[in-house]
Design an enzyme around this catalytic site. Sequence first.
Site, PDB file in Angstrom:
ATOM      1  CE  LYS A  82      16.282 -61.486  47.428  1.00 29.01           C
ATOM      2  NZ  LYS A  82      15.173 -61.384  46.459  1.00 29.01           N
ATOM      3  CG  ASN A  83      14.028 -57.617  47.172  1.00 26.41           C
ATOM      4  OD1 ASN A  83      14.512 -58.591  46.612  1.00 26.41           O
ATOM      5  ND2 ASN A  83      13.054 -57.706  48.067  1.00 26.41           N
TER       6      ASN A  83
ATOM      7  CB  CYS B 190       7.164 -68.838  43.046  1.00 31.18           C
ATOM      8  SG  CYS B 190       6.723 -67.653  44.281  1.00 31.18           S
TER       9      CYS B 190
ATOM     10  NE  ARG C  89       6.084 -63.478  44.096  1.00 25.94           N
ATOM     11  CZ  ARG C  89       7.342 -63.388  44.502  1.00 25.94           C
ATOM     12  NH1 ARG C  89       8.062 -64.451  44.666  1.00 25.94           N
ATOM     13  NH2 ARG C  89       7.864 -62.215  44.731  1.00 25.94           N
TER      14      ARG C  89
ATOM     15  CG  ASP D  54      10.840 -60.601  51.633  1.00 27.93           C
ATOM     16  OD1 ASP D  54       9.953 -61.400  51.305  1.00 27.93           O
ATOM     17  OD2 ASP D  54      11.417 -59.850  50.817  1.00 27.93           O
TER      18      ASP D  54
ATOM     19  NE  ARG E 286      15.815 -66.709  44.740  1.00 25.75           N
ATOM     20  CZ  ARG E 286      14.662 -66.321  45.301  1.00 25.75           C
ATOM     21  NH1 ARG E 286      13.900 -67.206  45.910  1.00 25.75           N
ATOM     22  NH2 ARG E 286      14.269 -65.069  45.248  1.00 25.75           N
TER      23      ARG E 286
HETATM   24  C1  UD1 Z   1       8.757 -57.923  46.131  1.00 29.11           C
HETATM   25  C2  UD1 Z   1      10.060 -58.463  46.669  1.00 29.11           C
HETATM   26  C3  UD1 Z   1       9.794 -59.603  47.627  1.00 29.11           C
HETATM   27  C4  UD1 Z   1       8.827 -59.185  48.699  1.00 29.11           C
HETATM   28  C5  UD1 Z   1       7.579 -58.546  48.101  1.00 29.11           C
HETATM   29  C6  UD1 Z   1       6.632 -57.951  49.154  1.00 29.11           C
HETATM   30  C7  UD1 Z   1      11.689 -58.123  44.891  1.00 29.11           C
HETATM   31  C8  UD1 Z   1      12.582 -58.777  43.883  1.00 29.11           C
HETATM   32  N1  UD1 Z   1      10.876 -58.947  45.554  1.00 29.11           N
HETATM   33  O1  UD1 Z   1       8.128 -58.973  45.402  1.00 29.11           O
HETATM   34  O2  UD1 Z   1      11.042 -59.981  48.219  1.00 29.11           O
HETATM   35  O3  UD1 Z   1       8.440 -60.326  49.427  1.00 29.11           O
HETATM   36  O4  UD1 Z   1       7.944 -57.493  47.220  1.00 29.11           O
HETATM   37  O5  UD1 Z   1       7.291 -57.017  49.925  1.00 29.11           O
HETATM   38  O6  UD1 Z   1      11.738 -56.925  45.113  1.00 29.11           O
HETATM   39  N2  UD1 Z   1       0.128 -58.860  43.283  1.00 29.11           N
HETATM   40  C9  UD1 Z   1      -0.978 -58.960  42.477  1.00 29.11           C
HETATM   41  N3  UD1 Z   1      -0.879 -58.513  41.186  1.00 29.11           N
HETATM   42  C10 UD1 Z   1       0.284 -57.983  40.685  1.00 29.11           C
HETATM   43  C11 UD1 Z   1       1.399 -57.882  41.525  1.00 29.11           C
HETATM   44  C12 UD1 Z   1       1.300 -58.335  42.835  1.00 29.11           C
HETATM   45  O7  UD1 Z   1      -2.026 -59.430  42.882  1.00 29.11           O
HETATM   46  O8  UD1 Z   1       0.299 -57.605  39.507  1.00 29.11           O
HETATM   47  C13 UD1 Z   1       0.048 -59.356  44.671  1.00 29.11           C
HETATM   48  C14 UD1 Z   1       1.000 -60.525  44.911  1.00 29.11           C
HETATM   49  O9  UD1 Z   1       0.448 -61.749  44.511  1.00 29.11           O
HETATM   50  C15 UD1 Z   1       1.215 -60.455  46.399  1.00 29.11           C
HETATM   51  C16 UD1 Z   1       1.171 -58.943  46.671  1.00 29.11           C
HETATM   52  O10 UD1 Z   1       0.514 -58.362  45.557  1.00 29.11           O
HETATM   53  O11 UD1 Z   1       0.148 -61.075  47.057  1.00 29.11           O
HETATM   54  C17 UD1 Z   1       2.527 -58.308  46.863  1.00 29.11           C
HETATM   55  O12 UD1 Z   1       3.327 -58.533  45.758  1.00 29.11           O
HETATM   56  P1  UD1 Z   1       4.449 -57.523  45.277  1.00 29.11           P
HETATM   57  O13 UD1 Z   1       4.546 -56.358  46.208  1.00 29.11           O
HETATM   58  O14 UD1 Z   1       4.243 -57.254  43.828  1.00 29.11           O
HETATM   59  O15 UD1 Z   1       5.739 -58.428  45.456  1.00 29.11           O
HETATM   60  P2  UD1 Z   1       6.909 -58.626  44.435  1.00 29.11           P
HETATM   61  O16 UD1 Z   1       7.211 -57.351  43.734  1.00 29.11           O
HETATM   62  O17 UD1 Z   1       6.656 -59.836  43.605  1.00 29.11           O
END
Ligand code: UD1
Length: 417
Positions: free
Chosen positions: A22-23, A116, A121, A305, A397
């Site tokens: 999915k990702n 969410c 996030r 996950d 999803r």
């Molecule tokens: C992606 C995956 C999700 C998975 C996650 C962690 C997809 C569609 N989703 O989500 O399934 O659970 O990686 O492996 O690929 N953060 C910040 N600032 C930012 C971005 C992130 O503080 O600008 C923090 C987030 O709040 C969280 C952590 O970093 O605590 C990890 O987030 P991130 O790796 O960005 O996850 P996603 O890309 O949202």
Amino acid sequence: MDKLLVKGNKRINGRMRNQTSKNAVLAMLAASILTDKEVIIRQCPKITDVDNMAKILVELGCKVKWEGDSLVIDCSSAHRHEIPHSLAKELRSSIFMLGPILGRFHKAKVAYPGGCDIGIRPIDLHIKGFKALNIDIDESGDTICCDGKDIKGNIIHLDFPSVGATENIMMAAVFAEGTTVIKNAAKEPEIADLQNFINAMGGKISGAGSSTIEIEGVKKLGSVDYTPISDRIVAGTYLIAAAITGGSIEVENCHPEHIYSLITKLRETTCKVEYFNDKIYLTAPKTLQSIHKIETMPFPGFPTDLQAQILALMTVTNGTSLIVENIFETRYKHVAELLKMGAKITVKDRMAIVRGVPKLYGANVYAYDLRGGAALVMAGLAADGLTQINGIHHIDRGYEDLAGTLQSLGADIKRIT
Ligand code: UD1
């Protein structure tokens, strides 16, 4: 609203074929906007996250259609650089579109995605990365407006290896002048797959899968016909389903090296786990041993996950286990539901202490997020009596026909409307 009804105490037994990731696919759908030539994604999973991402592409003027199990995307007629407020609010993944829309149109506008059910996030790392690429950003109000008429390569050091920020910056930099280097990049396998996908269209990216990624700007991308990697989280979920029911399973179409962290933990429970090429085999013992400690970490650490599903497994082990959730701050919504099923769990901040019980019992429970929902199904499989899982649109999803696949493996599970 559909529900799942699970009658527990049936062993999972048999062989299943794993879906593609999915990702990985969501990032590729976003990256499709970078080309005006045809994109074919083979073995694309039929899940609602894919449908919703396709909706965004259509909204931007692209054509998207299914041909069997392939998704065919034509973005030659894309003309909008703005994601409507309603869609952006509904779909978190719209934030992944910022980078590629910027790459294609040099400007982008999207509503702030907000939090969410698993955490706050924020997107500060995405924004900092874009700014470093010489993109002007106006964040006044609820909308992020990006002006990237003069995108230039740069060295970007991420404070945290965020998956989304790494992918977004990679996609925004595809046409940037010069070279972009992302340091402390996320190393998840889906990022390496995104690199391979973009390179198959003519991009020049190297290093993905390591913590330093280099993107050399190119002028144009072409067409691509691509089969994404398999879904490590879905594979892991089915392995856990077999483990929690004392069953055995062969999961085909896996990359065992993507889930060594899970395999190690399943072996700690005394499950027998082996792998060969793209197959993983698991045979569970009668009594599962508790796991001393699991901490979720960026890849190659234990994936957040799979935290909910392994927590469900811990509830029926022989002893006390500890989980620390390091990635998302409020990712324990499944715990209250598992308590209704007789589990013994204490949560304090980011830590969950799970005391194994001999047996769970069926209950009426609610899925608050995708993986939490899968965890409740796992618990239902192992429980005495009937479990009703509500809110299963979350499960849809990311899992292609979870109920049907589990049924084919011997579970007593049905979907009701
Ligand atoms: C992606 C995956 C999700 C998975 C996650 C962690 C997809 C569609 N989703 O989500 O399934 O659970 O990686 O492996 O690929 N953060 C910040 N600032 C930012 C971005 C992130 O503080 O600008 C923090 C987030 O709040 C969280 C952590 O970093 O605590 C990890 O987030 P991130 O790796 O960005 O996850 P996603 O890309 O949202």
